[in-house]
Scaffold this active site. Structure first.
Site, PDB file in Angstrom:
ATOM      1  N   HIS A   7       9.215 -10.775 -28.254  1.00 15.14           N
ATOM      2  CA  HIS A   7       8.639  -9.971 -27.166  1.00 15.14           C
ATOM      3  C   HIS A   7       7.131 -10.208 -27.029  1.00 15.14           C
ATOM      4  CE1 HIS A   7       8.343  -7.056 -30.631  1.00 15.14           C
ATOM      5  NE2 HIS A   7       7.181  -6.755 -30.091  1.00 15.14           N
ATOM      6  N   HIS A  79       0.073  -7.939 -28.222  1.00 13.68           N
ATOM      7  CA  HIS A  79       0.542  -8.870 -29.254  1.00 13.68           C
ATOM      8  C   HIS A  79       1.759  -9.647 -28.770  1.00 13.68           C
ATOM      9  CE1 HIS A  79       2.995  -5.219 -30.347  1.00 13.68           C
ATOM     10  NE2 HIS A  79       3.914  -6.108 -30.616  1.00 13.68           N
ATOM     11  N   GLU A 130       2.895 -10.507 -34.333  1.00 11.12           N
ATOM     12  CA  GLU A 130       3.910  -9.747 -35.076  1.00 11.12           C
ATOM     13  C   GLU A 130       5.039 -10.704 -35.435  1.00 11.12           C
ATOM     14  OE1 GLU A 130       5.777  -6.673 -32.751  1.00 11.12           O
ATOM     15  OE2 GLU A 130       6.878  -5.871 -34.428  1.00 11.12           O
TER      16      GLU A 130
HETATM   17  C1  LIG Z   1       7.507  -0.014 -33.286  1.00 13.14           C
HETATM   18  C2  LIG Z   1       6.888  -1.243 -33.752  1.00 13.14           C
HETATM   19  C3  LIG Z   1       6.636  -2.185 -32.603  1.00 13.14           C
HETATM   20  C4  LIG Z   1       7.596  -3.367 -32.718  1.00 13.14           C
HETATM   21  O1  LIG Z   1       7.454  -4.320 -31.936  1.00 13.14           O
HETATM   22  O2  LIG Z   1       8.522  -3.274 -33.549  1.00 13.14           O
HETATM   23  C5  LIG Z   1       5.199  -2.651 -32.547  1.00 13.14           C
HETATM   24  O3  LIG Z   1       4.877  -3.701 -32.071  1.00 13.14           O
HETATM   25  S1  LIG Z   1       4.027  -1.545 -33.191  1.00 13.14           S
HETATM   26  C6  LIG Z   1       2.466  -2.160 -32.451  1.00 13.14           C
HETATM   27  C7  LIG Z   1       1.298  -1.328 -32.915  1.00 13.14           C
HETATM   28  N1  LIG Z   1       0.960  -1.642 -34.284  1.00 13.14           N
HETATM   29  C8  LIG Z   1       0.043  -2.581 -34.561  1.00 13.14           C
HETATM   30  O4  LIG Z   1      -0.569  -3.174 -33.697  1.00 13.14           O
HETATM   31  C9  LIG Z   1      -0.183  -2.827 -36.043  1.00 13.14           C
HETATM   32  C10 LIG Z   1      -1.159  -3.975 -36.264  1.00 13.14           C
HETATM   33  N2  LIG Z   1      -2.440  -3.703 -35.617  1.00 13.14           N
HETATM   34  C11 LIG Z   1      -3.515  -3.284 -36.355  1.00 13.14           C
HETATM   35  O5  LIG Z   1      -3.470  -3.094 -37.541  1.00 13.14           O
HETATM   36  C12 LIG Z   1      -4.788  -3.031 -35.552  1.00 13.14           C
HETATM   37  O6  LIG Z   1      -4.457  -2.878 -34.176  1.00 13.14           O
HETATM   38  C13 LIG Z   1      -5.824  -4.194 -35.682  1.00 13.14           C
HETATM   39  C14 LIG Z   1      -6.273  -4.302 -37.135  1.00 13.14           C
HETATM   40  C15 LIG Z   1      -5.240  -5.508 -35.193  1.00 13.14           C
HETATM   41  C16 LIG Z   1      -7.008  -3.855 -34.809  1.00 13.14           C
HETATM   42  O7  LIG Z   1      -7.365  -2.547 -35.070  1.00 13.14           O
HETATM   43  P1  LIG Z   1      -8.710  -1.954 -34.424  1.00 13.14           P
HETATM   44  O8  LIG Z   1      -8.802  -2.325 -32.965  1.00 13.14           O
HETATM   45  O9  LIG Z   1      -8.792  -0.497 -34.730  1.00 13.14           O
HETATM   46  O10 LIG Z   1      -9.757  -2.682 -35.309  1.00 13.14           O
HETATM   47  P2  LIG Z   1     -11.055  -3.409 -34.933  1.00 13.14           P
HETATM   48  O11 LIG Z   1     -11.735  -2.725 -33.803  1.00 13.14           O
HETATM   49  O12 LIG Z   1     -11.790  -3.577 -36.212  1.00 13.14           O
HETATM   50  O13 LIG Z   1     -10.541  -4.855 -34.415  1.00 13.14           O
HETATM   51  C17 LIG Z   1     -10.877  -5.985 -35.176  1.00 13.14           C
HETATM   52  C18 LIG Z   1     -11.101  -7.086 -34.163  1.00 13.14           C
HETATM   53  O14 LIG Z   1      -9.818  -7.427 -33.611  1.00 13.14           O
HETATM   54  C19 LIG Z   1      -9.857  -7.254 -32.199  1.00 13.14           C
HETATM   55  N3  LIG Z   1      -8.545  -6.767 -31.819  1.00 13.14           N
HETATM   56  C20 LIG Z   1      -8.051  -5.531 -32.002  1.00 13.14           C
HETATM   57  N4  LIG Z   1      -6.794  -5.448 -31.514  1.00 13.14           N
HETATM   58  C21 LIG Z   1      -6.522  -6.668 -31.011  1.00 13.14           C
HETATM   59  C22 LIG Z   1      -5.398  -7.241 -30.334  1.00 13.14           C
HETATM   60  N5  LIG Z   1      -4.311  -6.490 -30.101  1.00 13.14           N
HETATM   61  N6  LIG Z   1      -5.449  -8.529 -29.938  1.00 13.14           N
HETATM   62  C23 LIG Z   1      -6.572  -9.263 -30.169  1.00 13.14           C
HETATM   63  N7  LIG Z   1      -7.693  -8.800 -30.789  1.00 13.14           N
HETATM   64  C24 LIG Z   1      -7.635  -7.514 -31.195  1.00 13.14           C
HETATM   65  C25 LIG Z   1     -10.956  -6.275 -31.922  1.00 13.14           C
HETATM   66  O15 LIG Z   1     -11.436  -6.453 -30.612  1.00 13.14           O
HETATM   67  C26 LIG Z   1     -11.969  -6.682 -32.976  1.00 13.14           C
HETATM   68  O16 LIG Z   1     -12.606  -7.865 -32.547  1.00 13.14           O
HETATM   69  P3  LIG Z   1     -14.190  -7.881 -32.322  1.00 13.14           P
HETATM   70  O17 LIG Z   1     -14.489  -9.255 -31.819  1.00 13.14           O
HETATM   71  O18 LIG Z   1     -14.788  -7.548 -33.678  1.00 13.14           O
HETATM   72  O19 LIG Z   1     -14.446  -6.779 -31.301  1.00 13.14           O
HETATM   73 CO   LIG Z   2       5.877  -5.335 -31.121  1.00  9.88          CO
END
Ligand SMILES: CC[C@H](C(=O)O)C(=O)SCCNC(=O)CCNC(=O)[C@H](O)C(C)(C)COP(=O)(O)OP(=O)(O)OC[C@H]1O[C@@H](n2cnc3c(N)ncnc32)[C@H](O)[C@@H]1OP(=O)(O)O
Ligand SMILES: [Co+2]
Length: 134
Positions: A7, A79, A130
């Site tokens: 997905h 993602h 993912e």
């Molecule tokens: C039910 C489950 C379902 C499934 O399919 O089964 C799911 O998919 S659940 C989906 C939700 N869960 C997750 O996304 C878990 C993994 N994600 C994380 O742990 C956080 O979202 C993380 C660590 C990727 C980012 O968290 P956060 O935004 O709070 O942290 P930062 O601000 O420190 O981000 C660090 C850096 O990464 C960039 N960033 C954040 N999110 C994304 C993204 N989705 N794609 C690309 N880049 C991302 C963010 O902008 C920061 O970059 P910087 O250049 O420092 O600004």
């Molecule tokens: Co997902």
């Protein structure tokens, strides 16, 4: 190692509006909202002939996608999910290659009842990945 694209996830500020747009404007087959408290999101899956779209909305104050929506208030691609046959072997291969596995590194059960893991976006060209074991 990675197989089919399971997905593409889009984080949305208004889940009902996004689901209605895919159903009514884009004529897609749209599922019912599913709360996933373990992941801090509510999801809606849209079935396409060759993959799925996962609409994501934060569930709870600790949702991991709050930050993303603050930075992208209109929403955005969040993602991609690739399928793997053995998620622990995939994890070990990735960590030995220096990639960061998010969380405690242990797979959690995802929206399809299968083990999933996430890889840090900064290790994969700015794209959050993912992995789902199928
Ligand atoms: C039910 C489950 C379902 C499934 O399919 O089964 C799911 O998919 S659940 C989906 C939700 N869960 C997750 O996304 C878990 C993994 N994600 C994380 O742990 C956080 O979202 C993380 C660590 C990727 C980012 O968290 P956060 O935004 O709070 O942290 P930062 O601000 O420190 O981000 C660090 C850096 O990464 C960039 N960033 C954040 N999110 C994304 C993204 N989705 N794609 C690309 N880049 C991302 C963010 O902008 C920061 O970059 P910087 O250049 O420092 O600004
Ligand atoms: Co997902």
């Amino acid at each position: 190692m990675i197989g089919r694209l399971n997905h593409v996830a889009i984080a949305v500020p208004d889940l009902d509006a996004a689901a209605a747009q895919y159903r009514d404007t884009l004529g897609a087959t749209v599922g019912a909202p599913q709360d996933e408290p373990d992941h801090g999101v509510t999801v809606v899956f849209i079935e396409l002939p060759n993959t799925k779209i996962e609409l994501l909305h934060p569930l709870g104050d600790a949702s991991p996608i709050h930050g993303f929506l603050e930075k992208n208030p209109a929403g955005g691609i969040h993602h991609m999910c690739y399928e793997v046959a053995d998620i622990l072997a995939a994890r070990d291969r990735l960590t030995s290659a220096g990639a960061r596995v998010l969380g405690d590194g242990e797979p959690k059960i995802g929206a399809h009842g299968k083990p999933v893991l996430f890889l840090h976006p900064k290790d994969f060209n700015g794209a959050l990945i993912e992995l789902e074991q199928v």
